[in-house]
Write a protein that holds these residues in place. Structure first.
Motif, PDB file in Angstrom:
ATOM      1  N   CYS A 156     -26.856  -1.489 -67.646  1.00 42.74           N
ATOM      2  CA  CYS A 156     -25.912  -1.321 -66.372  1.00 42.74           C
ATOM      3  C   CYS A 156     -26.820  -0.887 -65.030  1.00 42.74           C
ATOM      4  CB  CYS A 156     -24.579  -0.946 -66.738  1.00 42.74           C
ATOM      5  SG  CYS A 156     -24.815   0.828 -66.553  1.00 42.74           S
ATOM      6  N   ARG A 157     -26.321  -0.987 -63.902  1.00 38.92           N
ATOM      7  CA  ARG A 157     -26.994  -0.634 -63.012  1.00 38.92           C
ATOM      8  C   ARG A 157     -26.955   0.821 -62.880  1.00 38.92           C
ATOM      9  NH1 ARG A 157     -23.220  -2.238 -59.191  1.00 38.92           N
ATOM     10  NH2 ARG A 157     -22.542  -0.170 -58.931  1.00 38.92           N
ATOM     11  N   GLY A 158     -26.076   1.481 -63.284  1.00 41.27           N
ATOM     12  CA  GLY A 158     -25.859   2.905 -63.412  1.00 41.27           C
ATOM     13  C   GLY A 158     -27.004   3.608 -64.003  1.00 41.27           C
ATOM     14  N   ILE A 159     -27.565   3.040 -65.169  1.00 43.96           N
ATOM     15  CA  ILE A 159     -28.796   3.569 -66.154  1.00 43.96           C
ATOM     16  C   ILE A 159     -29.993   3.085 -65.589  1.00 43.96           C
ATOM     17  CG2 ILE A 159     -29.170   4.066 -68.485  1.00 43.96           C
ATOM     18  CD1 ILE A 159     -26.539   5.767 -67.539  1.00 43.96           C
ATOM     19  N   GLU A 160     -30.300   2.210 -66.627  1.00 41.74           N
ATOM     20  CA  GLU A 160     -31.807   1.495 -66.433  1.00 41.74           C
ATOM     21  C   GLU A 160     -32.339   0.974 -65.105  1.00 41.74           C
ATOM     22  OE1 GLU A 160     -34.622   0.120 -70.153  1.00 41.74           O
ATOM     23  OE2 GLU A 160     -32.928  -1.262 -69.538  1.00 41.74           O
ATOM     24  N   ALA A 161     -31.297   0.663 -64.208  1.00 44.10           N
ATOM     25  CA  ALA A 161     -31.561  -0.100 -63.227  1.00 44.10           C
ATOM     26  C   ALA A 161     -31.746   1.135 -62.069  1.00 44.10           C
ATOM     27  CB  ALA A 161     -30.874  -1.001 -62.692  1.00 44.10           C
ATOM     28  N   SER A 162     -31.463   2.529 -62.525  1.00 39.57           N
ATOM     29  CA  SER A 162     -31.200   3.392 -61.450  1.00 39.57           C
ATOM     30  C   SER A 162     -32.135   4.778 -61.844  1.00 39.57           C
ATOM     31  CB  SER A 162     -29.895   3.958 -60.994  1.00 39.57           C
ATOM     32  OG  SER A 162     -29.111   2.915 -60.685  1.00 39.57           O
ATOM     33  N   LEU A 163     -31.987   5.162 -63.075  1.00 36.56           N
ATOM     34  CA  LEU A 163     -32.723   6.432 -63.682  1.00 36.56           C
ATOM     35  C   LEU A 163     -34.047   6.436 -64.165  1.00 36.56           C
ATOM     36  CD1 LEU A 163     -29.401   7.566 -65.703  1.00 36.56           C
ATOM     37  CD2 LEU A 163     -29.921   8.092 -63.217  1.00 36.56           C
ATOM     38  N   PRO A 164     -34.781   7.339 -63.975  1.00 27.99           N
ATOM     39  CA  PRO A 164     -36.007   7.384 -64.594  1.00 27.99           C
ATOM     40  C   PRO A 164     -36.025   7.458 -66.018  1.00 27.99           C
ATOM     41  CG  PRO A 164     -35.236   9.758 -63.961  1.00 27.99           C
ATOM     42  CD  PRO A 164     -34.340   8.950 -63.533  1.00 27.99           C
ATOM     43  N   PRO A 165     -37.204   7.027 -66.915  1.00 26.31           N
ATOM     44  CA  PRO A 165     -36.997   6.747 -68.268  1.00 26.31           C
ATOM     45  C   PRO A 165     -36.690   7.892 -69.222  1.00 26.31           C
ATOM     46  CG  PRO A 165     -39.316   5.941 -67.241  1.00 26.31           C
ATOM     47  CD  PRO A 165     -38.180   6.641 -66.178  1.00 26.31           C
ATOM     48  N   GLU A 166     -36.972   9.016 -68.621  1.00 24.80           N
ATOM     49  CA  GLU A 166     -36.320  10.121 -69.628  1.00 24.80           C
ATOM     50  C   GLU A 166     -34.946  10.289 -69.652  1.00 24.80           C
ATOM     51  OE1 GLU A 166     -37.771  12.041 -65.692  1.00 24.80           O
ATOM     52  OE2 GLU A 166     -38.658  10.479 -67.035  1.00 24.80           O
ATOM     53  N   GLN A 167     -34.295  10.066 -68.552  1.00 23.77           N
ATOM     54  CA  GLN A 167     -32.950  10.079 -68.539  1.00 23.77           C
ATOM     55  C   GLN A 167     -32.266   8.877 -69.280  1.00 23.77           C
ATOM     56  OE1 GLN A 167     -32.653  11.277 -64.224  1.00 23.77           O
ATOM     57  NE2 GLN A 167     -30.778  12.144 -65.011  1.00 23.77           N
ATOM     58  N   VAL A 168     -32.907   7.642 -69.092  1.00 27.62           N
ATOM     59  CA  VAL A 168     -32.346   6.495 -69.779  1.00 27.62           C
ATOM     60  C   VAL A 168     -32.656   6.705 -71.305  1.00 27.62           C
ATOM     61  CG1 VAL A 168     -32.712   4.275 -70.266  1.00 27.62           C
ATOM     62  CG2 VAL A 168     -33.211   5.053 -68.027  1.00 27.62           C
ATOM     63  N   ALA A 169     -33.471   7.420 -71.931  1.00 28.28           N
ATOM     64  CA  ALA A 169     -33.520   7.461 -73.342  1.00 28.28           C
ATOM     65  C   ALA A 169     -32.458   8.607 -73.655  1.00 28.28           C
ATOM     66  CB  ALA A 169     -35.034   8.068 -73.633  1.00 28.28           C
ATOM     67  N   ALA A 170     -32.238   9.558 -72.974  1.00 28.68           N
ATOM     68  CA  ALA A 170     -31.276  10.679 -73.289  1.00 28.68           C
ATOM     69  C   ALA A 170     -29.856   9.863 -73.329  1.00 28.68           C
ATOM     70  CB  ALA A 170     -31.179  11.604 -72.248  1.00 28.68           C
ATOM     71  N   PHE A 171     -29.660   9.145 -72.200  1.00 33.04           N
ATOM     72  CA  PHE A 171     -28.238   8.267 -72.443  1.00 33.04           C
ATOM     73  C   PHE A 171     -28.273   7.431 -73.522  1.00 33.04           C
ATOM     74  CE2 PHE A 171     -26.048   4.427 -71.803  1.00 33.04           C
ATOM     75  CZ  PHE A 171     -24.961   4.907 -71.400  1.00 33.04           C
ATOM     76  N   GLU A 172     -29.204   6.836 -73.988  1.00 29.50           N
ATOM     77  CA  GLU A 172     -29.412   5.988 -75.190  1.00 29.50           C
ATOM     78  C   GLU A 172     -28.947   6.661 -76.582  1.00 29.50           C
ATOM     79  OE1 GLU A 172     -31.615   2.246 -76.651  1.00 29.50           O
ATOM     80  OE2 GLU A 172     -32.857   3.825 -75.888  1.00 29.50           O
ATOM     81  N   LYS A 173     -29.654   7.996 -76.466  1.00 27.22           N
ATOM     82  CA  LYS A 173     -29.391   8.550 -77.651  1.00 27.22           C
ATOM     83  C   LYS A 173     -27.948   9.268 -77.760  1.00 27.22           C
ATOM     84  CE  LYS A 173     -31.450  12.756 -80.046  1.00 27.22           C
ATOM     85  NZ  LYS A 173     -32.328  13.856 -80.113  1.00 27.22           N
ATOM     86  N   GLU A 174     -27.650   9.727 -76.558  1.00 30.60           N
ATOM     87  CA  GLU A 174     -26.018  10.322 -76.810  1.00 30.60           C
ATOM     88  C   GLU A 174     -25.141   9.161 -76.832  1.00 30.60           C
ATOM     89  OE1 GLU A 174     -23.541  13.508 -73.997  1.00 30.60           O
ATOM     90  OE2 GLU A 174     -25.536  13.035 -73.545  1.00 30.60           O
ATOM     91  N   HIS A 175     -25.117   8.139 -76.430  1.00 31.54           N
ATOM     92  CA  HIS A 175     -24.324   6.901 -76.483  1.00 31.54           C
ATOM     93  C   HIS A 175     -24.357   6.359 -77.750  1.00 31.54           C
ATOM     94  CE1 HIS A 175     -22.618   2.775 -75.152  1.00 31.54           C
ATOM     95  NE2 HIS A 175     -21.791   3.347 -75.028  1.00 31.54           N
ATOM     96  N   ARG A 176     -25.380   6.186 -78.325  1.00 29.30           N
ATOM     97  CA  ARG A 176     -25.400   5.711 -79.748  1.00 29.30           C
ATOM     98  C   ARG A 176     -24.756   6.856 -80.706  1.00 29.30           C
ATOM     99  NH1 ARG A 176     -29.040   1.891 -81.391  1.00 29.30           N
ATOM    100  NH2 ARG A 176     -30.360   1.236 -79.894  1.00 29.30           N
TER     101      ARG A 176
END
Length: 261
Positions: free
Chosen positions: A216-236
């Motif tokens: 979505c626009r709010g995550i991978e299209a906007s955030l640096p890779p380390e934050q994207v990875a942290a979001f993905e881990k927490e969302h899983r």
């Protein structure tokens, strides 16, 4: 891309999420395409311009009906994925990387123009008169959306809340069920032919919903890779606690068909 009305002006780039977009955002159910076709869009022999085509989802699914599609998108990465997936499917769709407002096809080139999940990004004042010129007499502009309903689907709401923790500027949250009315804008060039909304249950697995939220626009299209990875881990982890392996998420789709005057 910057837009003062979107994400409080925070920059985003769909090209950063093209790989995830290609894998996880080809999610529109069959009924979605059938309704578009029933509205007279995609008929055999039609020439159709798809704005904000992304990875070519709409052209790739509707080419089977017999129309010829041309897709345009601002992002070179999105167009590269569209070409790859189209070639893999053995389809014929033309693609160009350019802003929608700067398309330079000859007047009267198209029977219809489609814009799926993207019309909010365009400069309507520049775009609408150009589209009126590109369309043949009686041609149609079809504007489409499909959004999850967080106030009616607890999993969608929980996922949104997590996105907002990582990106408080994201304005894609909180979508409410809406009634589609004929728009005030564009009346100089178009008249409303159809305006409707309908519900869709969209199937997911834990992996595909995680991927959909990451793309979505709010995550991978906007955030640096380390934050994207942290979001993905927490969302899983959230999904493992709250969702079965397979489930569906309630969405509302809208379709607005405008006919050239």
């Amino acid at each position: 891309m910057h837009n003062a009305a979107i994400d409080h002006g925070k920059a985003f780039d769909w090209g950063k999420t093209s790989k995830s977009y290609a894998k996880y955002r080809d999610i529109y159910p069959e009924e979605f395409y059938e309704r578009v076709y029933a509205a007279g869009i995609g008929l055999p022999g039609q020439e159709i311009l798809d704005l904000g085509t992304g990875t070519g989802v709409l052209p790739r699914h509707m080419a089977r009906y017999g129309a010829h599609f041309t897709g345009v998108d601002l992002s070179e990465n999105q167009i590269a994925e569209a070409r790859r997936l189209t070639a893999k499917a053995g389809l014929s769709v033309d693609y160009r990387a350019c802003p929608a407002e700067e398309i330079d096809f000859p007047d009267g080139s198209f029977d219809a123009v489609t814009a799926c999940q993207c019309f909010c990004y365009f400069d309507r004042a520049r775009l609408l008169p150009r589209l009126a010129g590109l369309l043949k007499p009686g041609g149609r502009l079809c504007i489409l959306t499909m959004n999850w309903l967080p106030e009616e689907d607890p999993l969608a709401k929980a996922s949104e809340e997590l996105v907002l923790r990582y990106n408080p500027d994201w304005t894609g949250a909180g979508y409410l069920r809406e009634t589609v009315f004929p728009p005030e804008w564009g009346r100089e060039w178009f008249e409303t032919e159809r305006a409707e909304a309908f519900d869709l249950q969209v199937p997911f697995t834990r992996e595909s919903w995680n991927g959909r939220m990451r793309a979505c626009r709010g995550i991978e299209a906007s955030l640096p890779p380390e934050q994207v990875a942290a979001f993905e881990k927490e969302h899983r982890a959230l999904l493992e606690k709250t969702a079965p392996e397979q489930f569906s998420v309630l969405h509302q789709a809208t379709m607005l068909v405008l006919k050239k005057k």
